[in-house]
Design a protein around this motif. Sequence first.
Motif, PDB file in Angstrom:
ATOM      1  N   MET A 152      33.421  38.899  36.952  1.00 24.65           N
ATOM      2  CA  MET A 152      34.783  38.572  37.371  1.00 24.65           C
ATOM      3  C   MET A 152      35.505  39.819  37.853  1.00 24.65           C
ATOM      4  SD  MET A 152      36.307  35.627  34.903  1.00 24.65           S
ATOM      5  CE  MET A 152      35.407  34.104  34.629  1.00 24.65           C
ATOM      6  N   ARG A 153      36.406  39.595  38.806  1.00 19.85           N
ATOM      7  CA  ARG A 153      37.273  40.650  39.311  1.00 19.85           C
ATOM      8  C   ARG A 153      38.703  40.135  39.271  1.00 19.85           C
ATOM      9  NH1 ARG A 153      33.309  42.694  38.449  1.00 19.85           N
ATOM     10  NH2 ARG A 153      31.840  43.802  39.793  1.00 19.85           N
ATOM     11  N   CYS A 154      39.613  41.011  38.896  1.00 19.64           N
ATOM     12  CA  CYS A 154      41.030  40.676  38.893  1.00 19.64           C
ATOM     13  C   CYS A 154      41.781  41.794  39.603  1.00 19.64           C
ATOM     14  CB  CYS A 154      41.531  40.504  37.468  1.00 19.64           C
ATOM     15  SG  CYS A 154      43.219  39.892  37.392  1.00 19.64           S
ATOM     16  N   TYR A 155      42.304  41.474  40.783  1.00 22.13           N
ATOM     17  CA  TYR A 155      42.975  42.464  41.627  1.00 22.13           C
ATOM     18  C   TYR A 155      44.472  42.149  41.664  1.00 22.13           C
ATOM     19  CZ  TYR A 155      44.122  45.176  45.846  1.00 22.13           C
ATOM     20  OH  TYR A 155      44.677  46.052  46.751  1.00 22.13           O
ATOM     21  N   ALA A 156      45.291  43.167  41.388  1.00 20.25           N
ATOM     22  CA  ALA A 156      46.736  42.970  41.315  1.00 20.25           C
ATOM     23  C   ALA A 156      47.430  43.569  42.534  1.00 20.25           C
ATOM     24  CB  ALA A 156      47.289  43.606  40.043  1.00 20.25           C
ATOM     25  N   PHE A 157      48.122  42.720  43.285  1.00 26.27           N
ATOM     26  CA  PHE A 157      49.009  43.204  44.334  1.00 26.27           C
ATOM     27  C   PHE A 157      50.286  43.726  43.695  1.00 26.27           C
ATOM     28  CE2 PHE A 157      46.667  39.770  46.626  1.00 26.27           C
ATOM     29  CZ  PHE A 157      46.090  40.567  47.598  1.00 26.27           C
ATOM     30  N   GLY A 158      51.082  44.443  44.494  1.00 23.31           N
ATOM     31  CA  GLY A 158      52.397  44.857  44.036  1.00 23.31           C
ATOM     32  C   GLY A 158      52.343  46.008  43.063  1.00 23.31           C
ATOM     33  N   GLU A 159      53.536  46.442  42.664  1.00 24.17           N
ATOM     34  CA  GLU A 159      53.660  47.535  41.714  1.00 24.17           C
ATOM     35  C   GLU A 159      54.797  47.252  40.765  1.00 24.17           C
ATOM     36  OE1 GLU A 159      53.143  51.461  42.962  1.00 24.17           O
ATOM     37  OE2 GLU A 159      52.215  50.951  44.850  1.00 24.17           O
ATOM     38  N   GLU A 177      47.838  51.512  55.316  1.00 23.65           N
ATOM     39  CA  GLU A 177      47.730  50.957  53.979  1.00 23.65           C
ATOM     40  C   GLU A 177      47.046  51.965  53.064  1.00 23.65           C
ATOM     41  OE1 GLU A 177      45.666  47.330  54.491  1.00 23.65           O
ATOM     42  OE2 GLU A 177      47.422  46.235  55.192  1.00 23.65           O
ATOM     43  N   ASP A 178      47.649  52.183  51.911  1.00 28.78           N
ATOM     44  CA  ASP A 178      47.083  53.116  50.940  1.00 28.78           C
ATOM     45  C   ASP A 178      46.223  52.374  49.923  1.00 28.78           C
ATOM     46  OD1 ASP A 178      48.325  55.335  52.034  1.00 28.78           O
ATOM     47  OD2 ASP A 178      50.167  54.991  50.899  1.00 28.78           O
ATOM     48  N   GLY A 179      45.236  53.080  49.380  1.00 28.04           N
ATOM     49  CA  GLY A 179      44.434  52.528  48.306  1.00 28.04           C
ATOM     50  C   GLY A 179      43.359  51.569  48.792  1.00 28.04           C
ATOM     51  N   ILE A 180      42.802  50.837  47.836  1.00 26.67           N
ATOM     52  CA  ILE A 180      41.702  49.919  48.108  1.00 26.67           C
ATOM     53  C   ILE A 180      42.256  48.500  48.266  1.00 26.67           C
ATOM     54  CG2 ILE A 180      41.242  49.582  45.632  1.00 26.67           C
ATOM     55  CD1 ILE A 180      38.284  49.327  46.338  1.00 26.67           C
ATOM     56  N   GLY A 181      41.804  47.779  49.290  1.00 26.19           N
ATOM     57  CA  GLY A 181      42.277  46.422  49.536  1.00 26.19           C
ATOM     58  C   GLY A 181      41.566  45.400  48.682  1.00 26.19           C
ATOM     59  N   PRO A 182      42.034  44.143  48.693  1.00 27.01           N
ATOM     60  CA  PRO A 182      41.423  43.110  47.849  1.00 27.01           C
ATOM     61  C   PRO A 182      39.968  42.833  48.199  1.00 27.01           C
ATOM     62  CG  PRO A 182      42.972  42.147  49.417  1.00 27.01           C
ATOM     63  CD  PRO A 182      43.159  43.627  49.493  1.00 27.01           C
ATOM     64  N   GLY A 183      39.639  42.845  49.499  1.00 28.60           N
ATOM     65  CA  GLY A 183      38.258  42.587  49.882  1.00 28.60           C
ATOM     66  C   GLY A 183      37.307  43.655  49.378  1.00 28.60           C
ATOM     67  N   GLU A 184      37.716  44.919  49.551  1.00 29.92           N
ATOM     68  CA  GLU A 184      36.873  46.027  49.090  1.00 29.92           C
ATOM     69  C   GLU A 184      36.666  45.963  47.575  1.00 29.92           C
ATOM     70  OE1 GLU A 184      39.118  47.717  52.692  1.00 29.92           O
ATOM     71  OE2 GLU A 184      39.436  46.275  51.081  1.00 29.92           O
ATOM     72  N   TYR A 185      37.744  45.616  46.849  1.00 28.40           N
ATOM     73  CA  TYR A 185      37.628  45.550  45.392  1.00 28.40           C
ATOM     74  C   TYR A 185      36.702  44.403  44.970  1.00 28.40           C
ATOM     75  CZ  TYR A 185      38.850  45.640  40.470  1.00 28.40           C
ATOM     76  OH  TYR A 185      38.779  45.726  39.094  1.00 28.40           O
ATOM     77  N   LEU A 206      37.355  41.884  30.819  1.00 25.42           N
ATOM     78  CA  LEU A 206      38.160  41.456  31.959  1.00 25.42           C
ATOM     79  C   LEU A 206      39.229  42.503  32.229  1.00 25.42           C
ATOM     80  CD1 LEU A 206      38.530  39.222  34.032  1.00 25.42           C
ATOM     81  CD2 LEU A 206      40.152  38.142  32.468  1.00 25.42           C
ATOM     82  N   VAL A 207      39.137  43.141  33.388  1.00 24.94           N
ATOM     83  CA  VAL A 207      40.028  44.251  33.731  1.00 24.94           C
ATOM     84  C   VAL A 207      40.849  43.890  34.960  1.00 24.94           C
ATOM     85  CG1 VAL A 207      40.130  46.682  34.377  1.00 24.94           C
ATOM     86  CG2 VAL A 207      38.340  45.876  32.830  1.00 24.94           C
ATOM     87  N   MET A 208      42.157  44.129  34.893  1.00 19.57           N
ATOM     88  CA  MET A 208      43.023  43.960  36.056  1.00 19.57           C
ATOM     89  C   MET A 208      43.355  45.345  36.617  1.00 19.57           C
ATOM     90  SD  MET A 208      46.548  41.780  36.523  1.00 19.57           S
ATOM     91  CE  MET A 208      47.319  42.340  35.000  1.00 19.57           C
ATOM     92  N   ARG A 209      43.079  45.527  37.915  1.00 21.52           N
ATOM     93  CA  ARG A 209      43.357  46.819  38.555  1.00 21.52           C
ATOM     94  C   ARG A 209      44.141  46.605  39.842  1.00 21.52           C
ATOM     95  NH1 ARG A 209      40.863  50.945  36.011  1.00 21.52           N
ATOM     96  NH2 ARG A 209      38.979  50.495  34.813  1.00 21.52           N
ATOM     97  N   ASP A 210      44.898  47.658  40.219  1.00 21.21           N
ATOM     98  CA  ASP A 210      45.669  47.586  41.448  1.00 21.21           C
ATOM     99  C   ASP A 210      44.980  48.382  42.556  1.00 21.21           C
ATOM    100  OD1 ASP A 210      46.151  50.288  40.972  1.00 21.21           O
ATOM    101  OD2 ASP A 210      48.313  50.069  40.713  1.00 21.21           O
ATOM    102  N   PHE A 212      45.274  51.294  43.621  1.00 26.26           N
ATOM    103  CA  PHE A 212      44.912  52.675  43.295  1.00 26.26           C
ATOM    104  C   PHE A 212      43.899  52.747  42.163  1.00 26.26           C
ATOM    105  CE2 PHE A 212      49.289  53.239  45.074  1.00 26.26           C
ATOM    106  CZ  PHE A 212      48.877  53.829  46.250  1.00 26.26           C
ATOM    107  N   PHE A 213      43.303  51.585  41.832  1.00 28.22           N
ATOM    108  CA  PHE A 213      42.279  51.462  40.793  1.00 28.22           C
ATOM    109  C   PHE A 213      42.831  51.756  39.410  1.00 28.22           C
ATOM    110  CE2 PHE A 213      37.832  51.513  39.317  1.00 28.22           C
ATOM    111  CZ  PHE A 213      37.341  50.497  40.114  1.00 28.22           C
ATOM    112  N   ARG A 214      44.154  51.664  39.271  1.00 33.29           N
ATOM    113  CA  ARG A 214      44.772  51.835  37.950  1.00 33.29           C
ATOM    114  C   ARG A 214      44.593  50.567  37.140  1.00 33.29           C
ATOM    115  NH1 ARG A 214      50.594  53.735  40.152  1.00 33.29           N
ATOM    116  NH2 ARG A 214      50.246  51.779  41.266  1.00 33.29           N
ATOM    117  N   GLU A 215      44.222  50.696  35.872  1.00 29.19           N
ATOM    118  CA  GLU A 215      44.100  49.535  35.015  1.00 29.19           C
ATOM    119  C   GLU A 215      45.486  49.093  34.565  1.00 29.19           C
ATOM    120  OE1 GLU A 215      42.017  47.969  30.878  1.00 29.19           O
ATOM    121  OE2 GLU A 215      41.359  49.858  31.784  1.00 29.19           O
ATOM    122  N   ILE A 216      45.743  47.801  34.684  1.00 29.65           N
ATOM    123  CA  ILE A 216      47.028  47.227  34.300  1.00 29.65           C
ATOM    124  C   ILE A 216      46.799  46.337  33.098  1.00 29.65           C
ATOM    125  CG2 ILE A 216      48.931  45.743  35.037  1.00 29.65           C
ATOM    126  CD1 ILE A 216      48.257  46.595  37.924  1.00 29.65           C
ATOM    127  N   ALA A 217      47.522  46.607  32.030  1.00 29.48           N
ATOM    128  CA  ALA A 217      47.359  45.828  30.798  1.00 29.48           C
ATOM    129  C   ALA A 217      47.788  44.390  31.034  1.00 29.48           C
ATOM    130  CB  ALA A 217      48.196  46.451  29.691  1.00 29.48           C
TER     131      ALA A 217
END
Length: 218
Positions: A152-159, A177-185, A206-210, A212-217
């Motif tokens: 599973m992948r969980c990609y978070a838009f926004g900040e 566009e900065d960082g990694i996009g949803p498709g790449e992730y 299960l990890v949610m990342r944005d 910039f590959f930051r993990e979001i709790a």
Amino acid sequence: MKTAFLFDMKMPGARRAADWLRENGYQVDGAVTGEMTGESLYQLENMTLDLLIICPDTEYGACDGAVGTGRDYEKTAEFAAGRIAEIHEVLERSIPALDRGGEKRIVFLTHACSSINWCGDRQDFAAHMLLAGLNMQAKLLFNRLRPLGFTMRCYAFGENGAEFDLSGPGIGEAGREDGIGPGEYIGLDFCFDPGEPIVHSDENRLVMRDRFFREIAW
């Protein structure tokens, strides 16, 4: 050719992911909210899929201010419950199709504001209810399907504090566009050792990342 199914296809984030998938050799199909009839769900269940992507339709269709501003809470709950029920049906019907495919991956495109730690938004109450329910669905599915070889992948838009949006990453100072996009992730494979502690493995939790590959709790 690998196959992918996206729901809801009309959401900008889903369309961005679909563009990347097509460019990288996937056959892409999908549907929008309210479109999944009994017949279309039956067809979905009998497909052969590598990848399922969920990008929820969070558009409430009415003024949706802060808590305590005269909202019709019954209508809001009905909205969130209806969307969650439809997503749940798509997820459940997709599992046999994914089991026949080779990749067996489920992706959730969500928003950083779905985090109990990151949310600074006092608006969009209905959307927040929907995304909180989606987080719970993701976690329950992960616990059930990871032992069966699913990823599973969980990609978070926004900040944190950003305006609610499920369209994609922000634009940097250079107009790109900065960082990694949803498709790449979505396309990333994480290395893991079955014997390593779960806390160190993005594949075994299960990890949610944005972007910039930051993990979001959660």
